[in-house]
Design a protein around this motif. Structure first.
Motif, PDB file in Angstrom:
ATOM      1  N   GLY A 267       0.825  -1.182   0.021  1.00 29.74           N
ATOM      2  CA  GLY A 267       0.146   0.126   0.055  1.00 29.74           C
ATOM      3  C   GLY A 267       0.983   1.393   0.126  1.00 29.74           C
ATOM      4  O   GLY A 267       0.414   2.299  -0.645  1.00 29.74           O
ATOM      5  N   LYS A 268       1.979   1.225   0.904  1.00 31.27           N
ATOM      6  CA  LYS A 268       2.907   2.527   0.843  1.00 31.27           C
ATOM      7  C   LYS A 268       3.599   2.540  -0.513  1.00 31.27           C
ATOM      8  O   LYS A 268       3.699   3.852  -0.945  1.00 31.27           O
ATOM      9  CB  LYS A 268       3.743   2.240   2.174  1.00 31.27           C
ATOM     10  N   ARG A 269       3.828   1.582  -1.182  1.00 31.27           N
ATOM     11  CA  ARG A 269       4.538   1.664  -2.342  1.00 31.27           C
ATOM     12  C   ARG A 269       3.667   2.079  -3.401  1.00 31.27           C
ATOM     13  O   ARG A 269       4.148   3.148  -4.182  1.00 31.27           O
ATOM     14  CB  ARG A 269       5.137   0.136  -2.798  1.00 31.27           C
ATOM     15  N   LEU A 270       2.420   1.667  -3.548  1.00 28.23           N
ATOM     16  CA  LEU A 270       1.498   2.375  -4.590  1.00 28.23           C
ATOM     17  C   LEU A 270       1.212   3.792  -4.197  1.00 28.23           C
ATOM     18  O   LEU A 270       1.245   4.375  -5.204  1.00 28.23           O
ATOM     19  CB  LEU A 270       0.141   1.286  -4.366  1.00 28.23           C
ATOM     20  N   TRP A 271       1.183   4.109  -2.981  1.00 23.74           N
ATOM     21  CA  TRP A 271       0.815   5.424  -2.671  1.00 23.74           C
ATOM     22  C   TRP A 271       2.096   6.240  -3.045  1.00 23.74           C
ATOM     23  O   TRP A 271       1.962   7.526  -3.729  1.00 23.74           O
ATOM     24  CB  TRP A 271       0.754   5.545  -1.202  1.00 23.74           C
ATOM     25  N   ASP A 272       3.259   5.885  -3.035  1.00 20.16           N
ATOM     26  CA  ASP A 272       4.391   6.753  -3.366  1.00 20.16           C
ATOM     27  C   ASP A 272       4.559   6.745  -4.846  1.00 20.16           C
ATOM     28  O   ASP A 272       4.929   7.800  -5.272  1.00 20.16           O
ATOM     29  CB  ASP A 272       5.928   6.137  -2.833  1.00 20.16           C
ATOM     30  N   VAL A 273       4.384   5.747  -5.579  1.00 19.30           N
ATOM     31  CA  VAL A 273       4.373   5.592  -6.958  1.00 19.30           C
ATOM     32  C   VAL A 273       3.277   6.593  -7.576  1.00 19.30           C
ATOM     33  O   VAL A 273       3.362   7.520  -8.603  1.00 19.30           O
ATOM     34  CB  VAL A 273       4.070   4.240  -7.475  1.00 19.30           C
ATOM     35  N   THR A 274       1.985   6.468  -7.004  1.00 14.81           N
ATOM     36  CA  THR A 274       0.952   7.349  -7.560  1.00 14.81           C
ATOM     37  C   THR A 274       1.078   8.933  -7.071  1.00 14.81           C
ATOM     38  O   THR A 274       1.117   9.621  -7.750  1.00 14.81           O
ATOM     39  CB  THR A 274      -0.305   7.098  -6.672  1.00 14.81           C
ATOM     40  N   ARG A 275       1.845   9.118  -5.781  1.00 15.90           N
ATOM     41  CA  ARG A 275       2.109  10.680  -5.646  1.00 15.90           C
ATOM     42  C   ARG A 275       3.200  11.143  -6.671  1.00 15.90           C
ATOM     43  O   ARG A 275       3.107  12.257  -7.274  1.00 15.90           O
ATOM     44  CB  ARG A 275       2.831  10.785  -4.103  1.00 15.90           C
ATOM     45  N   ALA A 276       4.128  10.217  -6.677  1.00 15.31           N
ATOM     46  CA  ALA A 276       5.375  10.603  -7.842  1.00 15.31           C
ATOM     47  C   ALA A 276       4.743  10.914  -9.146  1.00 15.31           C
ATOM     48  O   ALA A 276       5.144  11.936  -9.781  1.00 15.31           O
ATOM     49  CB  ALA A 276       6.351   9.517  -7.974  1.00 15.31           C
ATOM     50  N   ASN A 277       3.781  10.038  -9.775  1.00 14.85           N
ATOM     51  CA  ASN A 277       3.307  10.097 -10.881  1.00 14.85           C
ATOM     52  C   ASN A 277       2.320  11.453 -10.941  1.00 14.85           C
ATOM     53  O   ASN A 277       2.342  12.298 -12.114  1.00 14.85           O
ATOM     54  CB  ASN A 277       2.179   8.898 -11.170  1.00 14.85           C
ATOM     55  N   VAL A 278       1.529  11.722 -10.022  1.00 14.11           N
ATOM     56  CA  VAL A 278       0.942  12.998 -10.322  1.00 14.11           C
ATOM     57  C   VAL A 278       1.677  14.184  -9.860  1.00 14.11           C
ATOM     58  O   VAL A 278       1.427  15.145 -10.771  1.00 14.11           O
ATOM     59  CB  VAL A 278       0.022  13.082  -8.764  1.00 14.11           C
ATOM     60  N   SER A 279       2.828  14.135  -9.373  1.00 13.32           N
ATOM     61  CA  SER A 279       3.792  15.560  -9.215  1.00 13.32           C
ATOM     62  C   SER A 279       4.322  15.549 -10.521  1.00 13.32           C
ATOM     63  O   SER A 279       4.467  16.650 -11.237  1.00 13.32           O
ATOM     64  CB  SER A 279       5.058  15.031  -8.324  1.00 13.32           C
ATOM     65  N   ASP A 280       4.684  14.458 -11.209  1.00 12.79           N
ATOM     66  CA  ASP A 280       5.092  14.626 -12.534  1.00 12.79           C
ATOM     67  C   ASP A 280       4.251  15.136 -13.563  1.00 12.79           C
ATOM     68  O   ASP A 280       4.520  16.025 -14.264  1.00 12.79           O
ATOM     69  CB  ASP A 280       5.729  13.306 -12.994  1.00 12.79           C
ATOM     70  N   PHE A 281       3.048  14.758 -13.468  1.00 14.05           N
ATOM     71  CA  PHE A 281       1.960  15.301 -14.352  1.00 14.05           C
ATOM     72  C   PHE A 281       1.806  16.678 -14.132  1.00 14.05           C
ATOM     73  O   PHE A 281       1.451  17.347 -15.004  1.00 14.05           O
ATOM     74  CB  PHE A 281       0.364  14.454 -14.023  1.00 14.05           C
ATOM     75  N   ALA A 282       1.751  17.058 -12.676  1.00 17.69           N
ATOM     76  CA  ALA A 282       1.387  18.525 -12.398  1.00 17.69           C
ATOM     77  C   ALA A 282       2.591  19.407 -12.852  1.00 17.69           C
ATOM     78  O   ALA A 282       2.328  20.474 -13.691  1.00 17.69           O
ATOM     79  CB  ALA A 282       1.270  18.699 -10.925  1.00 17.69           C
ATOM     80  N   SER A 283       3.770  18.861 -12.945  1.00 14.67           N
ATOM     81  CA  SER A 283       5.076  19.662 -13.363  1.00 14.67           C
ATOM     82  C   SER A 283       4.802  19.748 -14.863  1.00 14.67           C
ATOM     83  O   SER A 283       5.638  20.672 -15.399  1.00 14.67           O
ATOM     84  CB  SER A 283       6.339  19.230 -12.566  1.00 14.67           C
ATOM     85  N   ALA A 284       4.511  18.721 -15.474  1.00 15.36           N
ATOM     86  CA  ALA A 284       4.330  18.808 -17.023  1.00 15.36           C
ATOM     87  C   ALA A 284       3.673  19.924 -17.437  1.00 15.36           C
ATOM     88  O   ALA A 284       3.846  20.571 -18.556  1.00 15.36           O
ATOM     89  CB  ALA A 284       3.875  17.613 -17.588  1.00 15.36           C
ATOM     90  N   PHE A 285       2.623  20.546 -16.851  1.00 18.21           N
ATOM     91  CA  PHE A 285       1.888  21.615 -17.096  1.00 18.21           C
ATOM     92  C   PHE A 285       2.259  22.779 -16.431  1.00 18.21           C
ATOM     93  O   PHE A 285       1.518  23.844 -16.603  1.00 18.21           O
ATOM     94  CB  PHE A 285       0.454  21.094 -17.005  1.00 18.21           C
ATOM     95  N   SER A 286       3.442  22.994 -15.971  1.00 16.81           N
ATOM     96  CA  SER A 286       3.811  23.967 -15.067  1.00 16.81           C
ATOM     97  C   SER A 286       4.216  25.135 -16.063  1.00 16.81           C
ATOM     98  O   SER A 286       4.884  24.996 -17.103  1.00 16.81           O
ATOM     99  CB  SER A 286       4.866  23.552 -14.044  1.00 16.81           C
ATOM    100  N   THR A 287       3.840  26.380 -15.547  1.00 13.24           N
ATOM    101  CA  THR A 287       4.391  27.541 -16.362  1.00 13.24           C
ATOM    102  C   THR A 287       5.700  28.167 -15.846  1.00 13.24           C
ATOM    103  O   THR A 287       6.055  29.102 -16.537  1.00 13.24           O
ATOM    104  CB  THR A 287       3.163  28.655 -16.516  1.00 13.24           C
ATOM    105  N   ASP A 288       6.096  27.641 -14.716  1.00 14.87           N
ATOM    106  CA  ASP A 288       7.200  28.162 -14.299  1.00 14.87           C
ATOM    107  C   ASP A 288       8.552  27.984 -15.005  1.00 14.87           C
ATOM    108  O   ASP A 288       8.722  26.789 -15.327  1.00 14.87           O
ATOM    109  CB  ASP A 288       7.307  27.723 -12.689  1.00 14.87           C
ATOM    110  N   THR A 289       9.278  28.755 -15.298  1.00 12.70           N
ATOM    111  CA  THR A 289      10.307  28.838 -16.379  1.00 12.70           C
ATOM    112  C   THR A 289      11.478  27.815 -15.664  1.00 12.70           C
ATOM    113  O   THR A 289      11.973  27.219 -16.387  1.00 12.70           O
ATOM    114  CB  THR A 289      10.623  30.135 -16.770  1.00 12.70           C
ATOM    115  N   ASP A 290      11.702  27.788 -14.330  1.00 16.34           N
ATOM    116  CA  ASP A 290      12.754  27.260 -13.488  1.00 16.34           C
ATOM    117  C   ASP A 290      12.146  25.537 -13.765  1.00 16.34           C
ATOM    118  O   ASP A 290      13.143  24.986 -13.907  1.00 16.34           O
ATOM    119  CB  ASP A 290      12.881  27.632 -12.031  1.00 16.34           C
ATOM    120  N   THR A 291      11.103  25.370 -13.637  1.00 12.85           N
ATOM    121  CA  THR A 291      10.823  23.807 -13.340  1.00 12.85           C
ATOM    122  C   THR A 291      10.876  23.572 -14.956  1.00 12.85           C
ATOM    123  O   THR A 291      11.633  22.253 -15.052  1.00 12.85           O
ATOM    124  CB  THR A 291       9.214  23.822 -12.861  1.00 12.85           C
TER     125      THR A 291
END
Length: 154
Positions: free
Chosen positions: A4-28
């Motif tokens: 369960g912990k491993r699935l949660w970590d993978v899900t959180r990492a994927n959501v973070s990657d997904f959110a950063s893909a649409f980031s308008t921040d130039t540094d990101t």
């Protein structure tokens, strides 16, 4: 770590990657571009190592050998078991099956079934010596039948 912990970590990492893909921040975006560039450089360096090159050559050689073996196997299968047999060997097969040379397929099949029933190894399972002898005899009978069958079935 639990599943369960491993699935949660993978899900959180994927959501973070997904959110950063649409980031308008130039540094990101710049950090992501640099990370991708470094990953490509590392992959290229790994691909250019002696071990990687040797591995690719070995895979190509193995693939060629497998292809050659498959072609030879298919050619041999198309020719059939008795395709390269000499007349002497064919005569031996008829003698093994106890039928006259040139007998028709029905006679050969009938004799094969009779002989296999007579010498089948399962009939001699209680005596190891007889079992071994019956196994060899049954193997020879089957080999003779398999050699004659393609020639006579046509």
């Amino acid at each position: 770590m639990g599943i369960g912990k491993r699935l949660w970590d993978v899900t959180r990492a994927n959501v973070s990657d997904f959110a950063s893909a649409f980031s308008t921040d130039t540094d990101t975006r710049e950090r992501r571009r640099l990370d991708n560039e470094v990953e490509r450089e590392v992959a290229q360096e790994v691909a250019d190592t002696i071990g990687a090159k040797a591995g690719r050559r070995a895979r190509r050689a193995a693939t060629k050998a497998e292809d050659a073996w498959e072609r030879a196997f298919e050619e041999a299968r198309a020719r059939g078991p008795g395709a390269n047999a000499s007349q002497r060997e064919i005569d031996g097969w008829y003698r093994t099956l106890e039928v006259p040379v040139g007998a028709d397929f029905a006679t050969v099949r009938k004799s094969y079934r009779r002989l296999i029933a007579q010498y089948h190894p399962d009939k001699f399972a209680s005596d190891p010596d007889k079992y071994a002898a019956a196994t060899e005899v049954a193997r020879k009978i089957t080999h003779a039948y398999d050699g004659l069958r393609p020639m006579l079935e046509q």
